[in-house]
Design a protein around this motif. Structure first.
Motif, PDB file in Angstrom:
ATOM      1  N   PRO A   1      27.004  43.757  28.861  1.00 59.26           N
ATOM      2  CA  PRO A   1      26.741  43.926  30.300  1.00 59.26           C
ATOM      3  C   PRO A   1      27.491  42.858  31.102  1.00 59.26           C
ATOM      4  O   PRO A   1      27.508  41.681  30.721  1.00 59.26           O
ATOM      5  N   VAL A   2      28.102  43.282  32.197  1.00 63.04           N
ATOM      6  CA  VAL A   2      28.877  42.370  33.039  1.00 63.04           C
ATOM      7  C   VAL A   2      28.550  42.642  34.495  1.00 63.04           C
ATOM      8  O   VAL A   2      28.006  43.682  34.847  1.00 63.04           O
ATOM      9  N   ARG A   3      28.920  41.678  35.308  1.00 58.33           N
ATOM     10  CA  ARG A   3      28.800  41.801  36.758  1.00 58.33           C
ATOM     11  C   ARG A   3      30.206  41.743  37.324  1.00 58.33           C
ATOM     12  O   ARG A   3      30.968  40.803  37.046  1.00 58.33           O
ATOM     13  N   LEU A   4      30.624  42.750  38.100  1.00 58.58           N
ATOM     14  CA  LEU A   4      31.950  42.820  38.704  1.00 58.58           C
ATOM     15  C   LEU A   4      31.839  42.511  40.194  1.00 58.58           C
ATOM     16  O   LEU A   4      30.959  43.054  40.879  1.00 58.58           O
ATOM     17  N   PHE A   5      32.742  41.649  40.660  1.00 64.96           N
ATOM     18  CA  PHE A   5      32.728  41.252  42.065  1.00 64.96           C
ATOM     19  C   PHE A   5      34.152  41.392  42.602  1.00 64.96           C
ATOM     20  O   PHE A   5      35.101  40.849  42.022  1.00 64.96           O
ATOM     21  N   ALA A   6      34.293  42.126  43.707  1.00 68.48           N
ATOM     22  CA  ALA A   6      35.622  42.355  44.302  1.00 68.48           C
ATOM     23  C   ALA A   6      35.619  41.897  45.753  1.00 68.48           C
ATOM     24  O   ALA A   6      34.675  42.174  46.492  1.00 68.48           O
ATOM     25  N   GLU A   7      36.678  41.181  46.121  1.00 65.52           N
ATOM     26  CA  GLU A   7      36.842  40.739  47.504  1.00 65.52           C
ATOM     27  C   GLU A   7      38.213  41.199  47.979  1.00 65.52           C
ATOM     28  O   GLU A   7      39.232  40.932  47.330  1.00 65.52           O
ATOM     29  N   PRO A   8      38.309  41.893  49.101  1.00 65.97           N
ATOM     30  CA  PRO A   8      39.606  42.418  49.569  1.00 65.97           C
ATOM     31  C   PRO A   8      40.442  41.335  50.254  1.00 65.97           C
ATOM     32  O   PRO A   8      39.911  40.353  50.770  1.00 65.97           O
TER      33      PRO A   8
END
Length: 446
Positions: A150-157
Protein backbone atom coordinates in the motif's frame (compact mmCIF):
# COMPACT_ATOMS: atom_id res chain seq x y z
CA UNK A 1 -56.13 -6.97 29.91
CA UNK A 2 -53.37 -9.06 31.49
CA UNK A 3 -49.96 -9.19 29.90
CA UNK A 4 -48.72 -12.57 28.82
CA UNK A 5 -45.35 -14.20 28.32
CA UNK A 6 -44.06 -15.64 25.07
CA UNK A 7 -45.66 -18.98 26.01
CA UNK A 8 -49.10 -17.36 26.37
CA UNK A 9 -49.24 -17.57 30.17
CA UNK A 10 -50.30 -14.55 32.20
CA UNK A 11 -47.36 -12.87 33.91
CA UNK A 12 -47.42 -12.27 37.63
CA UNK A 13 -46.72 -8.74 38.91
CA UNK A 14 -43.29 -9.89 40.10
CA UNK A 15 -42.51 -11.36 36.67
CA UNK A 16 -43.57 -8.10 35.00
CA UNK A 17 -41.29 -6.10 37.30
CA UNK A 18 -38.38 -8.47 36.57
CA UNK A 19 -39.05 -8.17 32.85
CA UNK A 20 -39.05 -4.40 33.24
CA UNK A 21 -35.63 -4.72 34.88
CA UNK A 22 -34.31 -6.66 31.90
CA UNK A 23 -35.69 -4.06 29.52
CA UNK A 24 -34.15 -1.21 31.51
CA UNK A 25 -30.83 -3.04 31.47
CA UNK A 26 -31.07 -3.59 27.70
CA UNK A 27 -32.04 0.05 27.11
CA UNK A 28 -29.15 1.26 29.27
CA UNK A 29 -26.72 -0.99 27.41
CA UNK A 30 -28.06 0.02 23.98
CA UNK A 31 -27.90 3.71 24.83
CA UNK A 32 -24.33 3.35 26.09
CA UNK A 33 -23.41 1.25 23.06
CA UNK A 34 -24.86 3.85 20.66
CA UNK A 35 -22.86 6.64 22.31
CA UNK A 36 -19.65 4.61 22.50
CA UNK A 37 -19.91 3.35 18.93
CA UNK A 38 -20.54 6.88 17.67
CA UNK A 39 -17.50 8.17 19.54
CA UNK A 40 -15.40 5.22 18.33
CA UNK A 41 -16.41 5.80 14.71
CA UNK A 42 -15.52 9.47 14.96
CA UNK A 43 -12.20 8.60 16.60
CA UNK A 44 -11.37 6.02 13.89
CA UNK A 45 -12.20 8.45 11.12
CA UNK A 46 -10.18 11.17 12.80
CA UNK A 47 -7.18 8.85 13.15
CA UNK A 48 -7.54 7.74 9.53
CA UNK A 49 -7.56 11.33 8.34
CA UNK A 50 -4.66 12.21 10.64
CA UNK A 51 -2.15 9.67 9.33
CA UNK A 52 -3.05 10.53 5.73
CA UNK A 53 -2.68 14.22 6.48
CA UNK A 54 0.74 13.64 8.04
CA UNK A 55 1.94 11.73 4.96
CA UNK A 56 0.46 14.35 2.64
CA UNK A 57 2.27 17.16 4.46
CA UNK A 58 5.60 15.35 4.16
CA UNK A 59 5.04 14.63 0.46
CA UNK A 60 3.88 18.18 -0.16
CA UNK A 61 7.23 19.44 1.11
CA UNK A 62 9.01 17.10 -1.32
CA UNK A 63 6.93 18.10 -4.35
CA UNK A 64 7.20 21.81 -3.56
CA UNK A 65 10.97 21.53 -3.25
CA UNK A 66 11.15 19.51 -6.46
CA UNK A 67 9.11 22.08 -8.40
CA UNK A 68 11.44 24.80 -7.15
CA UNK A 69 14.37 22.90 -8.73
CA UNK A 70 12.73 22.62 -12.17
CA UNK A 71 13.76 25.00 -14.92
CA UNK A 72 13.00 25.70 -18.59
CA UNK A 73 15.55 26.24 -21.34
CA UNK A 74 15.26 28.81 -24.10
CA UNK A 75 12.89 26.59 -26.06
CA UNK A 76 10.59 26.20 -23.06
CA UNK A 77 11.76 22.66 -22.61
CA UNK A 78 11.79 21.23 -19.10
CA UNK A 79 15.24 21.03 -17.45
CA UNK A 80 15.53 18.56 -14.51
CA UNK A 81 19.30 18.83 -14.02
CA UNK A 82 19.10 20.59 -10.65
CA UNK A 83 16.39 18.21 -9.49
CA UNK A 84 18.45 15.15 -10.39
CA UNK A 85 21.54 16.48 -8.66
CA UNK A 86 19.73 17.50 -5.47
CA UNK A 87 16.80 15.16 -4.75
CA UNK A 88 17.36 12.01 -6.80
CA UNK A 89 17.92 9.78 -3.76
CA UNK A 90 15.48 7.04 -4.64
CA UNK A 91 13.34 7.49 -1.52
CA UNK A 92 10.82 8.80 -1.82
CA UNK A 93 10.23 8.14 -5.49
CA UNK A 94 9.92 11.37 -7.47
CA UNK A 95 8.37 11.38 -10.91
CA UNK A 96 8.05 14.44 -13.15
CA UNK A 97 5.45 14.28 -15.88
CA UNK A 98 4.54 16.95 -18.44
CA UNK A 99 1.85 17.41 -21.04
CA UNK A 100 1.65 19.84 -23.97
CA UNK A 101 -0.77 22.69 -23.59
CA UNK A 102 -2.49 21.85 -26.82
CA UNK A 103 -3.38 18.44 -25.39
CA UNK A 104 -1.99 16.62 -28.39
CA UNK A 105 -0.54 13.83 -26.19
CA UNK A 106 -0.96 12.53 -22.67
CA UNK A 107 1.47 12.97 -19.80
CA UNK A 108 5.08 12.18 -20.63
CA UNK A 109 7.55 11.11 -17.96
CA UNK A 110 10.34 13.65 -18.00
CA UNK A 111 12.11 12.26 -14.98
CA UNK A 112 11.86 9.16 -12.78
CA UNK A 113 14.18 8.45 -9.87
CA UNK A 114 16.96 5.96 -10.38
CA UNK A 115 16.75 2.77 -8.32
CA UNK A 116 13.74 3.96 -6.28
CA UNK A 117 12.95 2.10 -3.06
CA UNK A 118 9.31 2.05 -4.03
CA UNK A 119 7.84 1.96 -7.54
CA UNK A 120 4.24 2.91 -8.11
CA UNK A 121 2.14 1.42 -10.82
CA UNK A 122 2.50 3.59 -13.95
CA UNK A 123 -1.24 3.85 -14.46
CA UNK A 124 -1.74 5.16 -10.92
CA UNK A 125 1.07 7.70 -11.32
CA UNK A 126 -0.36 9.02 -14.62
CA UNK A 127 -3.89 9.14 -13.20
CA UNK A 128 -2.95 11.22 -10.16
CA UNK A 129 -0.86 13.58 -12.32
CA UNK A 130 -3.77 14.11 -14.73
CA UNK A 131 -6.10 14.78 -11.79
CA UNK A 132 -3.73 17.41 -10.37
CA UNK A 133 -3.48 19.15 -13.77
CA UNK A 134 -7.20 18.95 -14.32
CA UNK A 135 -8.04 20.45 -10.94
CA UNK A 136 -4.99 22.73 -10.93
CA UNK A 137 -4.41 21.76 -7.32
CA UNK A 138 -2.66 19.11 -5.28
CA UNK A 139 -4.22 15.63 -5.30
CA UNK A 140 -3.51 12.74 -2.90
CA UNK A 141 -4.83 9.21 -3.33
CA UNK A 142 -4.19 5.71 -2.00
CA UNK A 143 -2.77 3.09 -4.30
CA UNK A 144 -0.51 0.07 -4.64
CA UNK A 145 3.13 -0.34 -5.61
CA UNK A 146 4.14 -2.68 -8.39
CA UNK A 147 4.90 -5.36 -5.76
CA UNK A 148 1.49 -4.90 -4.07
CA UNK A 149 2.43 -2.77 -1.05
CA UNK A 150 0.00 0.00 0.00
CA UNK A 151 1.26 3.46 -0.94
CA UNK A 152 0.15 7.06 -0.80
CA UNK A 153 0.49 9.07 -4.05
CA UNK A 154 0.73 12.85 -3.95
CA UNK A 155 0.75 15.06 -7.07
CA UNK A 156 1.34 18.80 -7.29
CA UNK A 157 0.94 20.61 -10.64
CA UNK A 158 3.34 23.14 -12.13
CA UNK A 159 2.85 25.36 -15.13
CA UNK A 160 5.26 26.48 -17.87
CA UNK A 161 6.05 30.20 -18.28
CA UNK A 162 3.71 32.04 -20.65
CA UNK A 163 4.92 31.77 -24.22
CA UNK A 164 3.50 32.61 -27.60
CA UNK A 165 1.64 29.72 -29.06
CA UNK A 166 0.87 26.37 -27.52
CA UNK A 167 4.49 25.29 -27.30
CA UNK A 168 4.70 25.31 -23.47
CA UNK A 169 4.39 22.15 -21.43
CA UNK A 170 2.62 22.02 -18.08
CA UNK A 171 3.22 19.11 -15.74
CA UNK A 172 3.07 17.61 -12.27
CA UNK A 173 5.49 16.18 -9.74
CA UNK A 174 4.34 12.92 -8.17
CA UNK A 175 5.85 11.47 -5.02
CA UNK A 176 5.23 8.06 -3.43
CA UNK A 177 5.33 7.08 0.26
CA UNK A 178 4.74 3.60 1.62
CA UNK A 179 1.76 3.55 4.01
CA UNK A 180 2.08 0.02 5.41
CA UNK A 181 3.24 1.07 8.86
CA UNK A 182 0.76 3.93 9.16
CA UNK A 183 -2.11 1.67 8.13
CA UNK A 184 -1.01 -1.02 10.59
CA UNK A 185 -0.92 1.54 13.38
CA UNK A 186 -4.37 2.72 12.32
CA UNK A 187 -5.69 -0.86 12.43
CA UNK A 188 -4.26 -1.33 15.91
CA UNK A 189 -5.98 1.84 17.04
CA UNK A 190 -9.24 0.61 15.49
CA UNK A 191 -9.01 -2.75 17.25
CA UNK A 192 -8.20 -1.11 20.58
CA UNK A 193 -11.16 1.22 20.26
CA UNK A 194 -13.45 -1.66 19.28
CA UNK A 195 -12.29 -3.79 22.20
CA UNK A 196 -12.61 -0.84 24.56
CA UNK A 197 -16.15 -0.18 23.34
CA UNK A 198 -17.10 -3.83 23.84
CA UNK A 199 -15.72 -3.85 27.38
CA UNK A 200 -17.44 -0.57 28.23
CA UNK A 201 -20.76 -1.82 26.82
CA UNK A 202 -20.52 -4.95 28.98
CA UNK A 203 -19.64 -2.84 32.01
CA UNK A 204 -22.49 -0.43 31.30
CA UNK A 205 -24.88 -3.38 30.99
CA UNK A 206 -23.66 -4.71 34.34
CA UNK A 207 -23.98 -1.28 35.96
CA UNK A 208 -27.40 -0.81 34.40
CA UNK A 209 -28.48 -4.22 35.68
CA UNK A 210 -27.26 -3.36 39.17
CA UNK A 211 -28.89 0.08 39.20
CA UNK A 212 -32.17 -1.23 37.81
CA UNK A 213 -32.08 -3.96 40.44
CA UNK A 214 -31.71 -1.36 43.17
CA UNK A 215 -34.48 0.70 41.60
CA UNK A 216 -37.01 -2.14 41.47
CA UNK A 217 -36.02 -3.74 44.78
CA UNK A 218 -38.60 -1.71 46.77
CA UNK A 219 -41.27 -2.68 44.25
CA UNK A 220 -40.33 -6.35 44.49
CA UNK A 221 -40.35 -6.11 48.28
CA UNK A 222 -43.81 -4.54 48.28
CA UNK A 223 -45.11 -7.13 45.82
CA UNK A 224 -43.66 -9.94 47.91
CA UNK A 225 -45.25 -8.52 51.04
CA UNK A 226 -48.55 -8.10 49.22
CA UNK A 227 -48.48 -11.67 47.95
CA UNK A 228 -47.55 -12.94 51.43
CA UNK A 229 -50.41 -10.96 52.97
CA UNK A 230 -52.92 -12.26 50.42
CA UNK A 231 -51.64 -15.80 50.88
CA UNK A 232 -51.93 -15.46 54.67
CA UNK A 233 -55.44 -14.04 54.40
CA UNK A 234 -56.61 -16.72 51.96
CA UNK A 235 -55.01 -19.48 54.03
CA UNK A 236 -56.35 -18.38 57.40
CA UNK A 237 -59.81 -17.11 56.37
CA UNK A 238 -60.73 -20.20 54.38
CA UNK A 239 -61.55 -22.37 57.43
CA UNK A 240 -63.70 -19.89 59.42
CA UNK A 241 -65.58 -18.84 56.28
CA UNK A 242 -66.35 -22.47 55.51
CA UNK A 243 -67.48 -22.97 59.12
CA UNK A 244 -69.79 -19.95 58.88
CA UNK A 245 -71.31 -21.26 55.67
CA UNK A 246 -71.90 -24.72 57.15
CA UNK A 247 -73.40 -23.18 60.29
CA UNK A 248 -75.74 -21.01 58.19
CA UNK A 249 -76.86 -23.99 56.10
CA UNK A 250 -77.51 -26.00 59.26
CA UNK A 251 -79.56 -23.17 60.75
CA UNK A 252 -81.61 -22.80 57.54
CA UNK A 253 -82.47 -26.49 57.57
CA UNK A 254 -83.56 -26.20 61.21
CA UNK A 255 -81.16 -28.91 62.34
CA UNK A 256 -79.87 -26.88 65.28
CA UNK A 257 -81.18 -24.50 67.89
CA UNK A 258 -81.16 -20.92 66.61
CA UNK A 259 -79.76 -19.57 69.86
CA UNK A 260 -76.84 -21.99 69.76
CA UNK A 261 -76.27 -21.16 66.07
CA UNK A 262 -76.11 -17.47 66.91
CA UNK A 263 -73.65 -18.11 69.74
CA UNK A 264 -71.39 -20.12 67.44
CA UNK A 265 -71.73 -17.45 64.77
CA UNK A 266 -70.62 -14.77 67.23
CA UNK A 267 -67.62 -16.88 68.30
CA UNK A 268 -66.63 -17.37 64.66
CA UNK A 269 -67.11 -13.66 63.96
CA UNK A 270 -64.95 -12.72 66.93
CA UNK A 271 -62.28 -15.16 65.79
CA UNK A 272 -62.36 -13.79 62.26
CA UNK A 273 -62.15 -10.24 63.59
CA UNK A 274 -59.09 -11.12 65.61
CA UNK A 275 -57.62 -12.91 62.62
CA UNK A 276 -58.12 -9.91 60.32
CA UNK A 277 -56.68 -7.62 62.99
CA UNK A 278 -53.64 -9.89 63.28
CA UNK A 279 -53.16 -10.00 59.52
CA UNK A 280 -53.30 -6.21 59.28
CA UNK A 281 -50.89 -5.79 62.18
CA UNK A 282 -48.41 -8.20 60.63
CA UNK A 283 -48.72 -6.49 57.24
CA UNK A 284 -48.10 -3.07 58.81
CA UNK A 285 -45.07 -4.35 60.66
CA UNK A 286 -43.62 -5.96 57.53
CA UNK A 287 -44.09 -2.88 55.35
CA UNK A 288 -43.01 -0.39 58.02
CA UNK A 289 -46.32 1.48 57.79
CA UNK A 290 -46.96 1.15 61.51
CA UNK A 291 -44.45 3.27 63.36
CA UNK A 292 -43.34 2.56 66.91
CA UNK A 293 -44.68 4.90 69.56
CA UNK A 294 -41.84 4.26 72.00
CA UNK A 295 -42.35 5.37 75.56
CA UNK A 296 -41.33 4.16 79.02
CA UNK A 297 -43.83 1.59 80.32
CA UNK A 298 -44.10 -0.80 83.24
CA UNK A 299 -43.73 -4.19 81.62
CA UNK A 300 -44.90 -6.03 84.75
CA UNK A 301 -48.13 -4.04 84.93
CA UNK A 302 -48.80 -4.50 81.22
CA UNK A 303 -48.39 -8.27 81.49
CA UNK A 304 -50.66 -8.45 84.53
CA UNK A 305 -53.32 -6.48 82.63
CA UNK A 306 -53.07 -8.87 79.67
CA UNK A 307 -53.45 -11.88 81.96
CA UNK A 308 -56.46 -10.29 83.67
CA UNK A 309 -58.19 -9.68 80.31
CA UNK A 310 -57.45 -13.15 78.91
CA UNK A 311 -60.30 -15.71 79.02
CA UNK A 312 -59.18 -18.31 81.53
CA UNK A 313 -61.86 -21.01 80.92
CA UNK A 314 -60.57 -23.13 83.76
CA UNK A 315 -56.89 -22.65 82.98
CA UNK A 316 -54.44 -21.48 85.61
CA UNK A 317 -52.00 -18.65 84.92
CA UNK A 318 -49.37 -17.76 87.51
CA UNK A 319 -47.51 -14.45 87.29
CA UNK A 320 -44.30 -13.68 89.15
CA UNK A 321 -43.14 -10.16 88.42
CA UNK A 322 -40.68 -7.59 89.57
CA UNK A 323 -40.82 -3.94 88.65
CA UNK A 324 -39.45 -3.63 85.12
CA UNK A 325 -39.52 -0.56 82.92
CA UNK A 326 -38.91 -0.85 79.17
CA UNK A 327 -39.02 1.64 76.31
CA UNK A 328 -41.48 0.28 73.76
CA UNK A 329 -44.81 0.71 71.99
CA UNK A 330 -47.50 -0.28 74.53
CA UNK A 331 -50.06 -1.49 71.97
CA UNK A 332 -47.58 -3.68 70.11
CA UNK A 333 -46.05 -5.13 73.28
CA UNK A 334 -49.54 -5.86 74.62
CA UNK A 335 -50.36 -7.75 71.40
CA UNK A 336 -47.10 -9.69 71.54
CA UNK A 337 -47.66 -10.74 75.17
CA UNK A 338 -51.30 -11.62 74.48
CA UNK A 339 -50.21 -13.78 71.54
CA UNK A 340 -47.65 -15.62 73.68
CA UNK A 341 -50.23 -16.18 76.43
CA UNK A 342 -52.85 -17.31 73.89
CA UNK A 343 -50.39 -19.75 72.36
CA UNK A 344 -49.58 -21.21 75.80
CA UNK A 345 -53.27 -21.54 76.71
CA UNK A 346 -54.03 -23.23 73.38
CA UNK A 347 -51.11 -25.63 73.04
CA UNK A 348 -49.61 -25.78 76.55
CA UNK A 349 -51.70 -28.62 77.99
CA UNK A 350 -52.70 -32.18 77.36
CA UNK A 351 -56.05 -32.83 75.59
CA UNK A 352 -58.93 -32.40 78.02
CA UNK A 353 -56.74 -31.03 80.80
CA UNK A 354 -56.55 -27.39 81.91
CA UNK A 355 -53.46 -25.40 80.96
CA UNK A 356 -50.94 -24.37 83.57
CA UNK A 357 -48.94 -21.33 82.47
CA UNK A 358 -46.27 -19.49 84.40
CA UNK A 359 -45.19 -15.97 83.40
CA UNK A 360 -42.11 -14.31 84.86
CA UNK A 361 -41.17 -10.67 84.34
CA UNK A 362 -37.72 -9.48 85.33
CA UNK A 363 -34.94 -7.14 84.33
CA UNK A 364 -31.71 -8.70 83.12
CA UNK A 365 -29.00 -6.15 82.45
CA UNK A 366 -30.26 -3.72 79.83
CA UNK A 367 -33.29 -5.81 78.88
CA UNK A 368 -36.73 -6.43 80.21
CA UNK A 369 -37.55 -10.13 79.95
CA UNK A 370 -40.93 -11.88 79.80
CA UNK A 371 -40.75 -15.67 80.12
CA UNK A 372 -43.87 -17.70 79.31
CA UNK A 373 -43.67 -21.37 80.29
CA UNK A 374 -46.40 -23.97 79.83
CA UNK A 375 -46.92 -27.60 80.81
CA UNK A 376 -47.67 -28.90 77.35
CA UNK A 377 -45.94 -31.58 75.31
CA UNK A 378 -42.94 -29.36 74.61
CA UNK A 379 -41.25 -28.59 71.30
CA UNK A 380 -40.01 -31.23 68.88
CA UNK A 381 -36.27 -30.99 68.19
CA UNK A 382 -35.28 -28.53 65.46
CA UNK A 383 -38.59 -26.64 65.17
CA UNK A 384 -37.99 -23.74 67.58
CA UNK A 385 -36.93 -21.25 64.87
CA UNK A 386 -39.64 -22.41 62.44
CA UNK A 387 -42.37 -21.57 64.94
CA UNK A 388 -42.12 -17.87 64.05
CA UNK A 389 -42.70 -18.41 60.31
CA UNK A 390 -46.07 -17.76 58.75
CA UNK A 391 -48.36 -20.78 58.17
CA UNK A 392 -46.62 -22.47 61.12
CA UNK A 393 -49.75 -23.17 63.12
CA UNK A 394 -51.22 -25.86 65.22
CA UNK A 395 -54.79 -26.98 65.43
CA UNK A 396 -57.18 -24.26 66.40
CA UNK A 397 -54.83 -21.33 65.71
CA UNK A 398 -54.11 -19.06 62.80
CA UNK A 399 -50.34 -19.40 62.86
CA UNK A 400 -49.91 -15.64 63.03
CA UNK A 401 -49.62 -15.08 66.78
CA UNK A 402 -46.01 -16.14 67.24
CA UNK A 403 -45.03 -14.53 63.94
CA UNK A 404 -46.46 -11.18 65.08
CA UNK A 405 -44.80 -11.50 68.49
CA UNK A 406 -41.45 -12.13 66.82
CA UNK A 407 -41.91 -9.11 64.53
CA UNK A 408 -42.74 -6.92 67.53
CA UNK A 409 -39.62 -8.04 69.37
CA UNK A 410 -37.30 -7.42 66.43
CA UNK A 411 -38.97 -4.08 65.62
CA UNK A 412 -37.95 -2.89 69.10
CA UNK A 413 -34.43 -4.25 68.77
CA UNK A 414 -35.19 -7.21 71.03
CA UNK A 415 -35.68 -10.92 70.44
CA UNK A 416 -38.07 -13.82 70.89
CA UNK A 417 -36.75 -17.33 71.43
CA UNK A 418 -38.39 -20.69 72.05
CA UNK A 419 -37.12 -23.82 73.76
CA UNK A 420 -38.33 -26.76 75.77
CA UNK A 421 -39.25 -25.79 79.31
CA UNK A 422 -37.07 -28.40 81.00
CA UNK A 423 -37.86 -31.51 83.08
CA UNK A 424 -40.87 -31.30 85.29
CA UNK A 425 -42.65 -28.48 83.51
CA UNK A 426 -43.70 -25.25 85.17
CA UNK A 427 -45.75 -26.91 87.86
CA UNK A 428 -43.19 -29.54 88.70
CA UNK A 429 -45.39 -32.47 87.68
CA UNK A 430 -42.83 -34.34 85.62
CA UNK A 431 -43.28 -35.26 81.97
CA UNK A 432 -41.85 -33.54 78.94
CA UNK A 433 -41.56 -30.17 80.61
CA UNK A 434 -43.58 -27.96 78.25
CA UNK A 435 -42.32 -25.05 76.14
CA UNK A 436 -40.65 -21.81 77.16
CA UNK A 437 -40.88 -18.55 75.18
CA UNK A 438 -38.60 -15.69 76.17
CA UNK A 439 -39.40 -12.14 74.97
CA UNK A 440 -36.63 -9.57 75.44
CA UNK A 441 -37.14 -5.81 75.06
CA UNK A 442 -34.77 -2.85 75.64
CA UNK A 443 -35.06 -1.63 79.22
CA UNK A 444 -35.23 2.01 80.22
CA UNK A 445 -32.08 3.61 81.54
CA UNK A 446 -31.80 3.34 85.31
Amino acid sequence: MSRRSAGGRALTPTARVRRLRRRITALFALTSAAGLVTMAVLAVRSDDARWREQLDQAMNLDTTQAIGLLAYDGDDRLDTTDLVGTMDTGCPQLTVLSVPRDGSTGPVVDHAGKDPCLVGRPADVRAVAEAALRHEDVVAVDGRSVDGRPVRLFAEPFFAPDAEGPTGRDGAVVTLYESTEAMAEHRRTTWLLSAGCAVLVVLSAAVGHMLSGRAIRPALTVLGQQEAFLADAAHDLRTPVASLRMLAETALRGDTDSTEALRRTMRLADGMGGLVDGLLTRARLMTGVQTLAREPLRLDQLVEAVVADAPSEGHRVTVRAEETVVVADPDLVRRAVANLLGNALTHGHAPGAPAEVRIEIAREGREGVVTVTDAGPGLPPGVADALFERFRSGSGSTGLGLSIASWVAHAHGGSLTAASGGPGGPAGRGGPGGARFVLRLPAAAS
